[in-house]
Design a protein around this motif. Sequence first.
Motif, PDB file in Angstrom:
ATOM      1  N   ASP A 163       0.964  -1.129   0.084  1.00  0.00           N
ATOM      2  CA  ASP A 163       0.104  -0.088  -0.232  1.00  0.00           C
ATOM      3  C   ASP A 163       1.115   1.710  -0.375  1.00  0.00           C
ATOM      4  O   ASP A 163       2.391   1.261   0.614  1.00  0.00           O
ATOM      5  CB  ASP A 163      -0.745   0.202   1.580  1.00  0.00           C
ATOM      6  CG  ASP A 163      -1.768   1.005   0.923  1.00  0.00           C
ATOM      7  OD1 ASP A 163      -1.828   2.210   0.502  1.00  0.00           O
ATOM      8  OD2 ASP A 163      -3.029   0.328   1.665  1.00  0.00           O
ATOM      9  N   ASP A 164       0.630   2.057  -0.825  1.00  0.00           N
ATOM     10  CA  ASP A 164       1.449   3.472  -0.525  1.00  0.00           C
ATOM     11  C   ASP A 164       1.336   4.677  -0.038  1.00  0.00           C
ATOM     12  O   ASP A 164       2.317   5.350   0.986  1.00  0.00           O
ATOM     13  CB  ASP A 164       1.031   4.441  -2.312  1.00  0.00           C
ATOM     14  CG  ASP A 164      -0.410   4.351  -2.613  1.00  0.00           C
ATOM     15  OD1 ASP A 164      -1.293   3.768  -2.266  1.00  0.00           O
ATOM     16  OD2 ASP A 164      -0.842   5.480  -3.022  1.00  0.00           O
ATOM     17  N   CYS A 217      -5.598   1.274  -5.755  1.00  0.00           N
ATOM     18  CA  CYS A 217      -5.130   2.424  -7.063  1.00  0.00           C
ATOM     19  C   CYS A 217      -3.477   2.459  -6.038  1.00  0.00           C
ATOM     20  O   CYS A 217      -3.553   2.885  -4.664  1.00  0.00           O
ATOM     21  CB  CYS A 217      -5.895   3.567  -6.599  1.00  0.00           C
ATOM     22  SG  CYS A 217      -7.393   3.130  -6.950  1.00  0.00           S
ATOM     23  N   MET A 218      -2.449   2.738  -6.185  1.00  0.00           N
ATOM     24  CA  MET A 218      -1.354   2.987  -6.542  1.00  0.00           C
ATOM     25  C   MET A 218      -0.266   4.288  -7.409  1.00  0.00           C
ATOM     26  O   MET A 218      -0.809   3.994  -8.449  1.00  0.00           O
ATOM     27  CB  MET A 218      -0.892   1.722  -6.044  1.00  0.00           C
ATOM     28  CG  MET A 218      -0.286   1.761  -4.546  1.00  0.00           C
ATOM     29  SD  MET A 218      -0.080  -0.130  -4.122  1.00  0.00           S
ATOM     30  CE  MET A 218       0.332  -1.826  -5.610  1.00  0.00           C
ATOM     31  N   PRO A 219       0.448   4.663  -7.139  1.00  0.00           N
ATOM     32  CA  PRO A 219       1.403   4.948  -7.982  1.00  0.00           C
ATOM     33  C   PRO A 219       2.116   4.274  -8.903  1.00  0.00           C
ATOM     34  O   PRO A 219       2.346   3.139  -8.920  1.00  0.00           O
ATOM     35  CB  PRO A 219       1.871   6.320  -7.366  1.00  0.00           C
ATOM     36  CG  PRO A 219       1.640   6.364  -5.798  1.00  0.00           C
ATOM     37  CD  PRO A 219       1.381   4.894  -5.762  1.00  0.00           C
ATOM     38  N   ASP A 252      -2.962  -3.180  -2.945  1.00  0.00           N
ATOM     39  CA  ASP A 252      -4.367  -1.826  -2.455  1.00  0.00           C
ATOM     40  C   ASP A 252      -4.539  -1.857  -3.929  1.00  0.00           C
ATOM     41  O   ASP A 252      -3.599  -1.984  -4.837  1.00  0.00           O
ATOM     42  CB  ASP A 252      -3.323  -0.568  -1.912  1.00  0.00           C
ATOM     43  CG  ASP A 252      -3.912   0.993  -1.637  1.00  0.00           C
ATOM     44  OD1 ASP A 252      -5.480   0.817  -1.980  1.00  0.00           O
ATOM     45  OD2 ASP A 252      -3.513   2.065  -2.183  1.00  0.00           O
TER      46      ASP A 252
END
Lengths: 208, 526
Positions: free
Chosen positions: A12-13, A58-60, A56
Amino acid sequence: MNESNPTVFIVDDDASVRKSLERLIKSVGFNAETFTSAEEFLSRKPYGGPSCLILDVCMPGLSGIDLHKKLTREEIPIPIIFITGHGDIPMSVKAIKNGAVDFLPKPFDKKELISAINQAIDRDVHTRKLLIEKEEIQHRLNTLTPREFQVLRWVITGMLNKQIAYELGVTEKTIKVHRGRVMQKMQIDSVAELVRLAQKVGIAPPNK
Amino acid sequence: MKGKSQNKSRSDNISRTEKNGKGKNHQQWLMELRESEKLYRTVADFTYDWEYWLDRNGQLLYVSPSCERITGYKREEFIKKPSLVQEIIVAKDKGIWHEHRFSLEKKIESRDVQFRIHKRNGQICWIEHVCQPVINEKGSFFGFRVSNRDITERKQMEESLRISRSNLNRAQEVAHLGSWYLDLIKNELLWSDEIYRIFGVNLGSAMTYEKFLEIVHPEDREYVDDSWKAALDGKPYDIEHRIIVSGELKWVREKAEIEFNEEGKAVSGIGTVQDITDRKQAEEDSHRLREELMHVSRVAAMGELTAALAHELNQPLAAILSNAQAAQRFLMSEEPDLDEIREIISDIVKDDKRASEVIIRIRALLRRSDFEFTKLNINKVIEEVIPLVSSDSVIKNIALSTELDDKIPLISGDRIQLQQVILNLILNGFEAMMKVNVRSLCIHTTQNDQMFITVSVEDSGVGIEEKNQDHLFKPFFTTKKDGMGMGLAINGAIIEAHGGHLWAKNNPDQGATFCFTLPVCKEHSK
């Protein structure tokens, strides 16, 4: 780290989420290891024991969905629990269809998480067992000569020796000898058992 | 009638007349009488006005030759036909004539009337007709001595004055603008008709400064009075204030100039009053409308942001829940690690604050407010917007970056309104990039000169189609399927309210850049 103990990988970011999940998971007795990105996780050396991945969406950079696709493509069968801040139903359905164990919208309760982790670890243990079994079958298969392997594929169709001999243009006696060697090398007694093993490793009957 | 003695001096004549009563001979007396008659006849004949003498029976005893100058008819014609006078009066004015004659029959007195006549050449001429009864020393009535004066020119002047007055009055009515004159010595306030109408006072009522003040809205009275007193000291008088006219509120604008005498004392004021109620109403309406639209557009922008904001809230909430449940686990053990628990609680507090900051930011953006100008660092304003869109940019796979000039001077502006503009431009940029593969958006700040800074939002999207370039900032223009077309129009309005300008251009390679300028805070433009 003791590799026999189930380990939960967390990608996870968000630092807060990472740290809190690590604490919670460790508090219930699992090993936990955190990664800030999908790329960081991929660079870790493969883990031998039972494990699962909390990912996660959504992560960059590489997103959770992208990582899942990549793992599937590379046949790394680690069970995945997706977590997301966006309660996106279509995305969760797609993820489950693609083989994810669960899809948890943040914030989620400990019970949901632990139940998902247990399910994922069970699945991993099972997968690992299958994998070991498959490797062993494969190992036995590797001892067969090409002719013996060919006969094996005809035997699992349920044909009689006479019929197989006709198909291959050899004598019935020859087929009988090959079949005997196959059964011996594969360490089994019945055709039914041979069919089960062949199915496990995905051996198909010959095309006529 | 004309004699040799005509040229004799007046003093000669008088001296002869004086001798008259002292027993001259008859011949001499007759001669003197003739001389005297000549004298008065001459005086009568050279009269400028058209004179005549009517006897008791209405017969013309005398007509002065100037009748020809005024009417074109010779005196012989009048003498021959006394009714000619009546005949040449224009039909409409014949009634005036008859009434005049009738009143003289009832009572003999000096009277004058005005009527028009047709001259012999057809022209119309205004006549002032004065009848003076002729009474001798014994009190007997000998008819009327009549003077007819050509007053055409005066009448024309009066008419043009009347027209110009009426035009002025009508123009004032059309413009809702009246004029006034205040005699400061007599405290006499003269109003044009329009002011009476504006102030709802009966036309022609006598006015004073105090009576005027009574109509002024009670809350504005002090302001009006102070302004007027300042004007008397030489300050300009140009104010807007409210008045109450039969219970209704009106807005007026007043301007005035003061006249001073040689000693520098104010003696009079002249000014205008304009009814600006409609304009004020329109201003208020448009102000309210703009507020509403801005609010609507903010709400709409929030709608687009909902997903991203939910993420912003769910992250800390997830961390808080996991931490809290981990702490519960730790507390169940026989010797809880208090240091660990302390750390967990401090993390919970931190994440809770993070969540409430998101809420505060959303609230601030959704708040409906008037412009509140403060000194701002535009970089900070932008940096506060970035967290609101950063997770949206992650989901949409957009590289979001900033290139901010760290020496940017302060500007004066409304933080929330400017954030709304920046947010809107970023979200527009995001949307423009959904159909392209390389997605990057960069926000720059630069100082142009001493006066202005520029903020630009550069995207790598589909750019602006040429046919849309001109309509981009017009209200209700949109290329979005479900867009309202208000975003850019409102952004433009906000930037203009800040004294800046908003425009858009396509980038040379890909995408578009939206730029706006803002004036630098004066104290900082060294």
